[in-house]
Motif scaffolding. Structure first.
Motif, PDB file in Angstrom:
ATOM      1  N   PRO A  81     -54.737  60.317 -66.086  1.00  0.00           N
ATOM      2  CA  PRO A  81     -54.069  60.596 -67.371  1.00  0.00           C
ATOM      3  C   PRO A  81     -52.588  60.433 -67.181  1.00  0.00           C
ATOM      4  O   PRO A  81     -52.250  60.724 -66.085  1.00  0.00           O
ATOM      5  CB  PRO A  81     -54.504  62.059 -67.526  1.00  0.00           C
ATOM      6  CG  PRO A  81     -55.139  62.489 -66.623  1.00  0.00           C
ATOM      7  CD  PRO A  81     -55.431  61.406 -65.615  1.00  0.00           C
ATOM      8  N   LYS A  82     -51.839  60.103 -68.163  1.00  0.00           N
ATOM      9  CA  LYS A  82     -50.455  59.921 -68.214  1.00  0.00           C
ATOM     10  C   LYS A  82     -49.919  61.184 -67.624  1.00  0.00           C
ATOM     11  O   LYS A  82     -50.357  62.408 -68.098  1.00  0.00           O
ATOM     12  CB  LYS A  82     -49.788  59.540 -69.460  1.00  0.00           C
ATOM     13  CG  LYS A  82     -50.040  58.019 -69.708  1.00  0.00           C
ATOM     14  CD  LYS A  82     -49.567  57.421 -71.058  1.00  0.00           C
ATOM     15  CE  LYS A  82     -49.530  55.946 -71.257  1.00  0.00           C
ATOM     16  NZ  LYS A  82     -48.760  55.341 -70.292  1.00  0.00           N
ATOM     17  N   ILE A  83     -48.697  61.126 -66.932  1.00  0.00           N
ATOM     18  CA  ILE A  83     -48.296  62.228 -66.485  1.00  0.00           C
ATOM     19  C   ILE A  83     -47.073  62.798 -67.409  1.00  0.00           C
ATOM     20  O   ILE A  83     -46.963  63.891 -67.531  1.00  0.00           O
ATOM     21  CB  ILE A  83     -47.693  62.107 -64.907  1.00  0.00           C
ATOM     22  CG1 ILE A  83     -48.929  61.918 -64.208  1.00  0.00           C
ATOM     23  CG2 ILE A  83     -46.630  63.322 -64.433  1.00  0.00           C
ATOM     24  CD1 ILE A  83     -48.002  61.218 -62.908  1.00  0.00           C
ATOM     25  N   GLN A  84     -46.449  62.027 -68.425  1.00  0.00           N
ATOM     26  CA  GLN A  84     -45.475  62.305 -69.337  1.00  0.00           C
ATOM     27  C   GLN A  84     -46.023  62.391 -70.697  1.00  0.00           C
ATOM     28  O   GLN A  84     -46.827  61.593 -71.268  1.00  0.00           O
ATOM     29  CB  GLN A  84     -44.499  61.342 -69.438  1.00  0.00           C
ATOM     30  CG  GLN A  84     -43.290  61.547 -70.181  1.00  0.00           C
ATOM     31  CD  GLN A  84     -42.118  60.859 -70.137  1.00  0.00           C
ATOM     32  OE1 GLN A  84     -42.127  59.670 -69.376  1.00  0.00           O
ATOM     33  NE2 GLN A  84     -41.145  61.328 -70.635  1.00  0.00           N
ATOM     34  N   LYS A  85     -45.910  63.555 -71.272  1.00  0.00           N
ATOM     35  CA  LYS A  85     -46.728  63.698 -72.591  1.00  0.00           C
ATOM     36  C   LYS A  85     -45.688  63.189 -73.765  1.00  0.00           C
ATOM     37  O   LYS A  85     -44.684  62.851 -73.434  1.00  0.00           O
ATOM     38  CB  LYS A  85     -46.895  65.501 -72.809  1.00  0.00           C
ATOM     39  CG  LYS A  85     -47.590  65.990 -71.599  1.00  0.00           C
ATOM     40  CD  LYS A  85     -47.730  67.387 -71.892  1.00  0.00           C
ATOM     41  CE  LYS A  85     -48.144  68.008 -73.196  1.00  0.00           C
ATOM     42  NZ  LYS A  85     -47.940  69.552 -72.958  1.00  0.00           N
ATOM     43  N   ALA A  86     -46.403  63.249 -74.765  1.00  0.00           N
ATOM     44  CA  ALA A  86     -45.763  62.641 -76.084  1.00  0.00           C
ATOM     45  C   ALA A  86     -44.316  63.304 -76.271  1.00  0.00           C
ATOM     46  O   ALA A  86     -43.369  62.743 -76.736  1.00  0.00           O
ATOM     47  CB  ALA A  86     -46.468  62.664 -77.074  1.00  0.00           C
ATOM     48  N   ASP A  87     -44.022  64.659 -75.973  1.00  0.00           N
ATOM     49  CA  ASP A  87     -43.028  65.510 -76.508  1.00  0.00           C
ATOM     50  C   ASP A  87     -42.142  65.316 -75.208  1.00  0.00           C
ATOM     51  O   ASP A  87     -40.829  65.807 -75.176  1.00  0.00           O
ATOM     52  CB  ASP A  87     -43.214  66.685 -76.572  1.00  0.00           C
ATOM     53  CG  ASP A  87     -43.954  67.730 -75.395  1.00  0.00           C
ATOM     54  OD1 ASP A  87     -44.244  66.792 -74.389  1.00  0.00           O
ATOM     55  OD2 ASP A  87     -44.438  68.718 -75.532  1.00  0.00           O
ATOM     56  N   GLY A  88     -42.360  64.593 -74.404  1.00  0.00           N
ATOM     57  CA  GLY A  88     -41.297  64.254 -73.056  1.00  0.00           C
ATOM     58  C   GLY A  88     -41.329  65.142 -72.018  1.00  0.00           C
ATOM     59  O   GLY A  88     -40.828  65.023 -70.984  1.00  0.00           O
ATOM     60  N   THR A  89     -42.100  66.228 -72.197  1.00  0.00           N
ATOM     61  CA  THR A  89     -42.442  67.147 -70.902  1.00  0.00           C
ATOM     62  C   THR A  89     -43.248  66.602 -69.665  1.00  0.00           C
ATOM     63  O   THR A  89     -44.049  65.561 -70.036  1.00  0.00           O
ATOM     64  CB  THR A  89     -42.929  68.572 -71.512  1.00  0.00           C
ATOM     65  OG1 THR A  89     -44.229  68.208 -72.151  1.00  0.00           O
ATOM     66  CG2 THR A  89     -42.237  69.116 -72.398  1.00  0.00           C
ATOM     67  N   LEU A  90     -42.979  67.032 -68.633  1.00  0.00           N
ATOM     68  CA  LEU A  90     -43.679  66.495 -67.578  1.00  0.00           C
ATOM     69  C   LEU A  90     -44.638  67.321 -66.898  1.00  0.00           C
ATOM     70  O   LEU A  90     -44.380  68.611 -66.865  1.00  0.00           O
ATOM     71  CB  LEU A  90     -42.858  66.164 -66.503  1.00  0.00           C
ATOM     72  CG  LEU A  90     -41.668  64.986 -66.783  1.00  0.00           C
ATOM     73  CD1 LEU A  90     -40.805  64.728 -65.698  1.00  0.00           C
ATOM     74  CD2 LEU A  90     -42.567  63.703 -67.081  1.00  0.00           C
ATOM     75  N   LYS A  91     -45.834  66.976 -66.526  1.00  0.00           N
ATOM     76  CA  LYS A  91     -46.887  67.716 -65.741  1.00  0.00           C
ATOM     77  C   LYS A  91     -46.586  67.445 -64.346  1.00  0.00           C
ATOM     78  O   LYS A  91     -45.947  66.420 -63.776  1.00  0.00           O
ATOM     79  CB  LYS A  91     -48.367  67.114 -66.091  1.00  0.00           C
ATOM     80  CG  LYS A  91     -48.481  67.324 -67.457  1.00  0.00           C
ATOM     81  CD  LYS A  91     -49.805  66.563 -67.803  1.00  0.00           C
ATOM     82  CE  LYS A  91     -50.072  66.361 -69.392  1.00  0.00           C
ATOM     83  NZ  LYS A  91     -51.377  65.683 -69.620  1.00  0.00           N
ATOM     84  N   ARG A  92     -47.074  68.365 -63.477  1.00  0.00           N
ATOM     85  CA  ARG A  92     -46.642  68.291 -61.729  1.00  0.00           C
ATOM     86  C   ARG A  92     -47.557  67.089 -61.377  1.00  0.00           C
ATOM     87  O   ARG A  92     -48.532  66.936 -61.882  1.00  0.00           O
ATOM     88  CB  ARG A  92     -47.387  69.493 -61.157  1.00  0.00           C
ATOM     89  CG  ARG A  92     -47.108  69.408 -59.860  1.00  0.00           C
ATOM     90  CD  ARG A  92     -47.469  70.796 -59.226  1.00  0.00           C
ATOM     91  NE  ARG A  92     -47.156  70.871 -57.761  1.00  0.00           N
ATOM     92  CZ  ARG A  92     -48.179  70.128 -56.744  1.00  0.00           C
ATOM     93  NH1 ARG A  92     -49.135  69.619 -57.174  1.00  0.00           N
ATOM     94  NH2 ARG A  92     -47.911  70.310 -55.596  1.00  0.00           N
ATOM     95  N   ALA A  93     -47.040  66.280 -60.843  1.00  0.00           N
ATOM     96  CA  ALA A  93     -47.842  64.966 -60.344  1.00  0.00           C
ATOM     97  C   ALA A  93     -48.009  64.870 -58.731  1.00  0.00           C
ATOM     98  O   ALA A  93     -47.025  65.548 -58.039  1.00  0.00           O
ATOM     99  CB  ALA A  93     -46.864  63.468 -60.803  1.00  0.00           C
ATOM    100  N   PRO A  94     -48.660  64.100 -58.326  1.00  0.00           N
ATOM    101  CA  PRO A  94     -48.707  63.901 -56.785  1.00  0.00           C
ATOM    102  C   PRO A  94     -47.376  63.164 -56.318  1.00  0.00           C
ATOM    103  O   PRO A  94     -46.770  62.512 -57.086  1.00  0.00           O
ATOM    104  CB  PRO A  94     -49.941  62.507 -56.679  1.00  0.00           C
ATOM    105  CG  PRO A  94     -50.827  62.857 -58.059  1.00  0.00           C
ATOM    106  CD  PRO A  94     -49.914  63.176 -59.084  1.00  0.00           C
ATOM    107  N   SER A  95     -47.111  63.514 -55.299  1.00  0.00           N
ATOM    108  CA  SER A  95     -45.688  63.169 -54.877  1.00  0.00           C
ATOM    109  C   SER A  95     -45.572  61.589 -54.883  1.00  0.00           C
ATOM    110  O   SER A  95     -46.528  60.814 -54.329  1.00  0.00           O
ATOM    111  CB  SER A  95     -45.540  63.544 -53.186  1.00  0.00           C
ATOM    112  OG  SER A  95     -44.285  62.949 -52.709  1.00  0.00           O
ATOM    113  N   GLY A  96     -44.341  61.314 -55.266  1.00  0.00           N
ATOM    114  CA  GLY A  96     -44.057  59.595 -55.277  1.00  0.00           C
ATOM    115  C   GLY A  96     -44.820  59.119 -56.719  1.00  0.00           C
ATOM    116  O   GLY A  96     -44.546  57.703 -56.647  1.00  0.00           O
ATOM    117  N   THR A  97     -45.426  59.695 -57.318  1.00  0.00           N
ATOM    118  CA  THR A  97     -45.892  59.002 -58.770  1.00  0.00           C
ATOM    119  C   THR A  97     -45.062  58.989 -59.814  1.00  0.00           C
ATOM    120  O   THR A  97     -44.293  59.925 -60.159  1.00  0.00           O
ATOM    121  CB  THR A  97     -47.212  59.607 -59.125  1.00  0.00           C
ATOM    122  OG1 THR A  97     -47.979  59.778 -57.873  1.00  0.00           O
ATOM    123  CG2 THR A  97     -47.718  58.953 -60.254  1.00  0.00           C
TER     124      THR A  97
END
Length: 326
Positions: free
Chosen positions: A49-65
């Motif tokens: 799933p996309k890491i960036q949501k529609a409102d611009g907030t970010l979820k924690r992602a694997p390093s370097g992604t």
């Protein structure tokens, strides 16, 4: 779309047991049902799933992604796996079953086609004096058979690994993107399990040939030395190390690089030993379909997620790996 979202939604509304009542409101009968729904994650075709949501907030992602990248699951596993970074192959494998007709009536059976992971070593030419015969050289090919499942009662080396999460309705409400988080956790878990499976197989050593169909104990890994590496025909550029929880032979050099017995290495929590070797001579098979079952476990809306995956270590020749002492 993250397939877990659909499974969660279906599990929340599955009826489960259906109760029948009399006109007076008394329970007349119960039809046993199930609130479980089942799906498959296709490691070859699905994306994280996309890491960036529609409102611009970010979820924690694997390093370097990158935040806006659509990352395929098979590529994500390669990025997360330590043994893959050291040179091992990660084989996302779907059994290439073949339909075979058995007669004029159209009966068909499905037969699995054999598949292998093979390594090849240099076959040196020898000087032959005039009139002499050429000495027979052992075939420099090592092979490990890939098994997807144990079928027909045959015992294979494929292990079935599972995980399970359970969470209440309150947890579901407090984590609006919990399906995405679980998908990332499953993918990273597959990478780490692949590492653990391969390292355990390498540490087990080289199997001796069966004697009278009786399995013999494995030959343990020998101690690392440059002389042993040279004798095995392994180049320095091929060598990588993995340092386990005991930290044997590990040190950080002046450039800040972790090394095991002088070889570039990485840390792993999934074994105690330290090993150095040519990881390009090894592989891990991961079955391409991961089974996922989502259950509604009670009337309060508690959900459980269970995932099943098949993995197999492929080490045709463990003599190109060594153990580093303390």
């Amino acid at each position: 779309m993250n397939k877990l979202i659909e499974l969660f939604q279906r599990a929340k509304v599955e009826q489960g047991n259906i109760r029948f009542f009399t006109p007076n409101g008394d329970l007349r009968a119960t039809h046993k049902g199930s609130s479980s729904v089942r799906g498959l994650i296709d490691l070859n075709g699905d994306t994280l799933p996309k890491i960036q949501k529609a409102d611009g907030t970010l979820k924690r992602a694997p390093s370097g992604t990158p935040a806006v990248e659509n990352l395929k699951i098979d590529a994500a596993i390669l990025r997360q796996s330590l043994v893959a970074q050291a040179g091992a192959e990660i084989i996302i494998y779907k059994d290439p079953a073949q339909a075979i007709s058995t007669g004029l009536e159209g009966d068909v059976v499905m037969a699995s086609k054999p598949a292998y992971f093979e390594t090849f070593e240099a076959a040196p030419f020898a000087l032959v004096a005039d009139g002499d015969e050429v000495t027979v050289t052992p075939l420099p090919i090592n092979r490990a058979t890939i098994h997807v499942d144990a079928t027909g009662g045959l015992q294979t080396d494929t292990g079935i690994y599972g995980l399970r999460f359970e969470f209440s309705r309150a947890t579901l409400k407090s984590y609006p993107s919990i399906e995405d988080a679980i998908m990332h956790a499953i993918v990273q878990g597959l990478a780490r399990t692949a590492d653990a499976v391969l390292m355990a197989e390498i540490i087990a050593g080289t199997p001796q040939p069966d004697v009278n169909n009786v399995a013999q104990p494995n030959i343990p890994l020998s101690s690392f030395s440059l002389a042993a590496v040279a004798a095995a025909g392994v180049r320095m550029s091929e060598l990588r190390g993995l340092v386990g929880t005991s930290g044997h032979g590990a040190a950080i050099d002046q450039s800040g690089v972790l090394r095991a017995a002088g070889i570039a290495a990485e840390l792993t929590p999934d074994m105690a030993a330290t090993i150095v070797g040519s990881f390009a001579r090894s592989a891990v098979m991961i079955r391409s379909d991961v089974d996922v079952i989502v259950d509604r476990t009670n009337i309060n809306g508690t959900l459980a997620v269970t995932a099943w995956a098949g993995l197999q270590a492929l080490v045709p020749d463990a003599t190109r790996f060594w153990k580093v002492g303390a």
